[in-house]
Design a protein around this motif. Structure first.
Motif, short mmCIF file in Angstrom:
data_model
loop_
_atom_site.label_atom_id
_atom_site.label_comp_id
_atom_site.label_asym_id
_atom_site.label_seq_id
_atom_site.Cartn_x
_atom_site.Cartn_y
_atom_site.Cartn_z
N ALA B 22 -50.31 83.38 91.39
CA ALA B 22 -51.50 82.59 90.99
C ALA B 22 -51.32 81.97 89.61
CB ALA B 22 -52.73 83.47 91.02
N LYS B 23 -51.50 80.66 89.54
CA LYS B 23 -51.48 79.98 88.23
C LYS B 23 -52.93 79.88 87.74
CE LYS B 23 -47.52 77.29 89.72
NZ LYS B 23 -47.21 76.05 90.47
N LEU B 24 -53.23 80.63 86.71
CA LEU B 24 -54.63 80.77 86.31
C LEU B 24 -55.24 79.48 85.77
CD1 LEU B 24 -54.35 84.30 84.71
CD2 LEU B 24 -55.50 83.69 86.84
N ASP B 25 -54.40 78.64 85.19
CA ASP B 25 -54.98 77.41 84.62
C ASP B 25 -55.34 76.38 85.69
OD1 ASP B 25 -52.39 76.94 85.25
OD2 ASP B 25 -51.81 76.08 83.31
N GLU B 26 -54.91 76.60 86.92
CA GLU B 26 -55.29 75.67 87.99
C GLU B 26 -56.71 75.90 88.51
OE1 GLU B 26 -51.02 74.89 90.30
OE2 GLU B 26 -52.56 76.13 91.21
N ILE B 27 -57.17 77.14 88.37
CA ILE B 27 -58.37 77.55 89.13
C ILE B 27 -59.61 76.72 88.80
CG2 ILE B 27 -59.95 79.48 89.56
CD1 ILE B 27 -57.55 81.36 89.36
N VAL B 385 -60.02 76.33 107.89
CA VAL B 385 -58.85 76.98 107.32
C VAL B 385 -59.13 77.48 105.90
CG1 VAL B 385 -56.43 76.67 106.67
CG2 VAL B 385 -57.36 75.50 108.70
N MET B 386 -58.94 78.79 105.71
CA MET B 386 -59.18 79.40 104.40
C MET B 386 -57.91 80.06 103.90
SD MET B 386 -62.96 81.02 105.04
CE MET B 386 -62.63 81.52 106.72
N PRO B 387 -57.14 79.34 103.11
CA PRO B 387 -55.91 79.95 102.58
C PRO B 387 -56.28 81.13 101.69
CG PRO B 387 -55.91 77.56 102.29
CD PRO B 387 -57.30 77.96 102.66
N GLN B 388 -55.61 82.26 101.92
CA GLN B 388 -55.97 83.46 101.17
C GLN B 388 -55.49 83.41 99.73
OE1 GLN B 388 -58.00 86.02 102.74
NE2 GLN B 388 -56.45 87.18 103.88
N LEU B 389 -54.30 82.86 99.54
CA LEU B 389 -53.73 82.84 98.19
C LEU B 389 -54.28 81.68 97.39
CD1 LEU B 389 -50.07 83.65 99.17
CD2 LEU B 389 -51.43 84.99 97.54
N ALA B 390 -54.24 81.82 96.07
CA ALA B 390 -54.67 80.75 95.18
C ALA B 390 -53.56 79.69 95.15
CB ALA B 390 -54.97 81.30 93.79
N SER B 391 -52.80 79.63 94.09
CA SER B 391 -51.77 78.61 93.94
C SER B 391 -50.80 78.66 95.12
CB SER B 391 -50.99 78.85 92.65
OG SER B 391 -51.87 79.02 91.57
N GLY B 392 -50.62 77.56 95.77
CA GLY B 392 -49.66 77.49 96.86
C GLY B 392 -50.20 77.87 98.22
N GLY B 393 -51.34 78.56 98.26
CA GLY B 393 -51.86 79.00 99.55
C GLY B 393 -52.20 77.82 100.46
N ALA B 394 -52.98 76.88 99.94
CA ALA B 394 -53.34 75.69 100.72
C ALA B 394 -52.12 74.81 100.93
CB ALA B 394 -54.44 74.91 99.98
N GLU B 395 -51.31 74.67 99.90
CA GLU B 395 -50.12 73.82 99.98
C GLU B 395 -49.17 74.31 101.08
OE1 GLU B 395 -51.56 74.94 97.28
OE2 GLU B 395 -51.60 73.43 95.69
N ASP B 396 -48.98 75.63 101.18
CA ASP B 396 -48.11 76.18 102.21
C ASP B 396 -48.64 75.82 103.60
OD1 ASP B 396 -46.37 77.26 100.45
OD2 ASP B 396 -47.12 79.33 100.62
N PHE B 397 -49.94 75.93 103.78
CA PHE B 397 -50.51 75.59 105.09
C PHE B 397 -50.27 74.12 105.40
CE2 PHE B 397 -53.76 74.09 107.98
CZ PHE B 397 -53.70 75.03 109.00
N LEU B 398 -50.52 73.26 104.41
CA LEU B 398 -50.36 71.82 104.63
C LEU B 398 -48.89 71.45 104.86
CD1 LEU B 398 -52.77 70.59 101.80
CD2 LEU B 398 -53.26 70.65 104.26
N ASP B 399 -48.01 72.02 104.08
CA ASP B 399 -46.59 71.65 104.16
C ASP B 399 -45.88 72.23 105.37
OD1 ASP B 399 -46.62 70.14 101.86
OD2 ASP B 399 -46.02 71.81 100.54
N ARG B 400 -46.34 73.40 105.81
CA ARG B 400 -45.57 74.09 106.85
C ARG B 400 -46.27 74.17 108.18
NH1 ARG B 400 -43.02 79.22 103.69
NH2 ARG B 400 -42.98 78.32 101.59
N VAL B 401 -47.54 74.55 108.19
CA VAL B 401 -48.21 74.77 109.47
C VAL B 401 -48.63 73.45 110.12
CG1 VAL B 401 -50.11 75.95 110.64
CG2 VAL B 401 -49.02 77.01 108.64
#
Lengths: 433, 433
Positions: B22-27, B385-401
């Motif tokens: 998790a990158k805290l400054d993104e939140i 769709v609710m990505p569980q992880l913060a940083s990268g969680g949504a991106e992984d779903f979009l990029d891969r699934v």
């Protein structure tokens, strides 16, 4: 000098959309509005302002674009394509809940990086009550008592998060410091709100507070809260008296005179020559239908003028205390009609256009002259600029008048700070918890 | 298949912000959120959704970023940097006025060119009442009666302007056709609203209506209005039953089954390998503090669980009719605890994580397999769709699934139409005045 630009669908003059220069497809076009906002920022305008109302008279829609976007959504959109310009939204204290208003402005302040401002209005149009389950507007005094308490609650909610409440300690599992987020436990006459706000402290601490009411209650509210005041002043002398009155009330309320910026409205038409500007003004006068003016007058004074013939003498106005609409406007009209024999038409022709605002049609130099005169003679800290024409009206002011003011050293050429509050010379609101 | 992406500060798992990735400054960074929205649009996600609440428990702020932006302001901001993706904001019918809500969604719909959606909620958290001058939430049944009437009023206001009311005839001086702007004269049990709206008809006619309530009252509301439904379904069989129930209720309400899209929630963790995904899931489980789960359980069931020891047997729940919180959730929990001997801790460990949502941690192919199984077997029209992880969680779903779903022909690769409603296969709402 502080300059606020009014973003108004289709120009501030009722007939502007009918002018030969008006591009009709721009009037409701979000892309045009975003571009204009960016252009205003390129001219270092301090803030953009969106007026608002919560009702419409169906028969009024024929006369012009008096309906547009809702301010908070539109300014959130503008926030995304700008970086420094202030964003002032009108929101009524009579027809909203303080918790919702505190949140939306805190959110806009976060989205814009500290550029949100709230124009506090109490709503004086009787018809609005019918859209919110009421048979009548609450009385004038009650509306202002509510506004005062409402604003206090909103400030408490903004203050409910201390500046450094965010901790984000992964190892300890502490995201925010519970000791720095405070329920407000407000119990007042009109509102009961426990808090805390569910949005962190806004970047400005508190978004800028703006006020335009000119009744005694309005001025008292302004003295307590306002950091920017929009006001309707027809002459230099009127403006000077108002300016002194507000500054001294502000001092009496325990604040410094610099903590409030007084901005008279400025209805403006820019021409290459004085003749061109006056011609545009004359063309506009022909285009604004008098029936629409009668409707506006009726709304502002809370009585129906459409029952009178335009060539009848101006009807007798009730005493101020019987009026539950815009009291300061009522007083201004009485001052005019009590000392003159006027028909309704004569009043509307001579005194109504611009509702008593300062109006200047001329070259950029001429307009800058008037602005300078008011500014250096204690009548204004700046202006609430209302371009009369639709297409090109605002652009002409930005392209021609602003550079003259900048050359004269009256207006800065660059934003120095990131937040609206700081660019106005005010401090971010600090907390003493 | 329809895909809605939940935009949630810091991931949908309570412990996500503590995860090593998790990158805290993104939140709380608006720029990051805008970029993520653009990325979702590049993946042709149908809509972005922002959940919301109108209160916060001060002591809960330590456990994670449960506070964020206000939905309408944030989505107006996102609208400006995107062109096709839908924008769904949660707004409560219990703590707002229909005139204000109709305006803000109409405005967002104009700003976005027809991409607004409204997730109608009645708010089941008792504490919220204290922020709006009430000692208690209105009872469940009253909240839903209000929601029904509120939504009807909002629809009437959106419909108060006919499609072709705008005339803009300069010569005749007719801006809009008075005969095509209608006061609504609504007089109901809870609301009295005269109208008309002071914003023109939204581009979609009516912004999309979304609903997530799963009590009987919630399902009745959904059958009448909802065009998209978010639902919590732990298993394929549960989801199929719910799907059939809602589709048949929708038909009974006089609508076609295609007029509503049913989207079960999907809590998702994507890994390069199954092992990696499961490891992330296991790491997350360690990071979500059990006290926070006790608080959420207390809010959702409207009773205080913090007075019990975690190792006591799960306390007896009241009868459904005594519960004024989230009734459907209450029923679900009762079904679990009535048939088992569980401690509070055992319940929270085994059944609570994700509040009963479908959860998948695996490779992109494995996740797509589950989605396909539900989609082809009448359990879902798509997913929330609710990505569980913060940083990268949504991106992984979009990029891969998403690419896997697209390769399988389950999900489109491009938006075909400009509006949310049309991209969902629904018509812009036409009027029969």
């Amino acid at each position: 000098m502080v300059l606020n630009l009014v973003l108004q669908n289709g120009g501030s003059h009722r007939g502007a959309w009918r002018h030969s220069s008006a591009k009709l497809d721009e009037i409701h076009d979000i892309k045009y509005i975003l571009k204009l906002a960016q252009k205003a920022e390129a001219s270092r305008i301090d803030s953009l302002f969106i007026a608002d109302g919560l009702s419409i008279e169906a028969k009024a829609v024929q006369h012009g674009p008096i309906f547009g976007f809702e301010p908070l959504t539109l300014l959130s959109s503008i926030a995304t394509v700008t970086e420094r310009i202030g964003l002032i939204a009108t929101v009524s204290t009579t027809f909203n809940e303080p918790y919702n208003v505190a949140r939306q402005f805190a959110s806009l302040d976060h989205i814009s990086g500290g550029r949100a401002g709230w124009n506090i209005v109490t709503t004086g149009v009787e018809r609005t009550a019918f859209n919110f389950g009421l048979d009548h507007l609450p009385p004038h005094t009650e509306r202002y008592e509510r506004a005062k308490e409402f604003t206090e609650v909103v400030q408490k909610l903004w203050d409910s998060w201390e500046q450094d409440a965010l901790v984000q300690d992964k190892a300890a599992g502490i995201y925010a410091d519970v000791g720095k987020v405070h329920d407000i436990h407000h119990q007042g006459t009109y509102y009961s709100v426990r808090g805390a706000l569910n949005i962190m402290r806004p970047p400005q601490g508190r978004p800028l507070l703006v006020q335009a009411g000119a009744s005694d209650e309005g001025k008292a509210l302004a003295a307590q809260f306002a950091e920017m005041i929009f006001t309707v002043q027809p002459t230099l002398e009127d403006a000077q008296l108002f300016y002194q009155d507000i500054k001294s009330r502000t001092v009496s309320a325990g604040r410094t005179p610099e903590s409030v910026h007084i901005l008279p409205g400025l209805l403006v038409i820019v021409g290459n020559t004085e003749e061109e500007a006056l011609e545009k003004a004359s063309e506009l006068r022909q285009l604004g239908p008098i029936e629409r003016s009668v409707m506006s007058l009726s709304n502002l004074l809370g009585m129906d003028f459409s029952i009178y013939s335009l060539d009848d003498p101006f009807p007798k106005l009730p005493e101020p205390e019987q009026v539950n609409a815009y009291q300061s406007f009522h007083k201004m009209v009485r001052k005019i009609v009590d000392n003159r024999t006027l028909t309704l038409r004569e009043f509307l022709d001579k005194y109504w256009v611009g509702s008593g605002q300062l109006r200047v049609a001329g070259t950029a130099e001429q307009i800058a002259d008037v602005m300078e005169e008011w500014f250096v003679n204690g009548a204004a800290d700046g202006f609430n600029v209302m371009p009369q024409l639709a297409s090109g009206g605002a652009e002409d002011f930005l392209d021609r008048v602003v550079p003259v003011l900048q050359r004269r050293g009256l207006f800065p050429t660059a934003y120095e700070k990131p937040t609206l509050r700081e660019n106005l010379g005010l401090q971010p609101h600090a907390l003493a918890h």
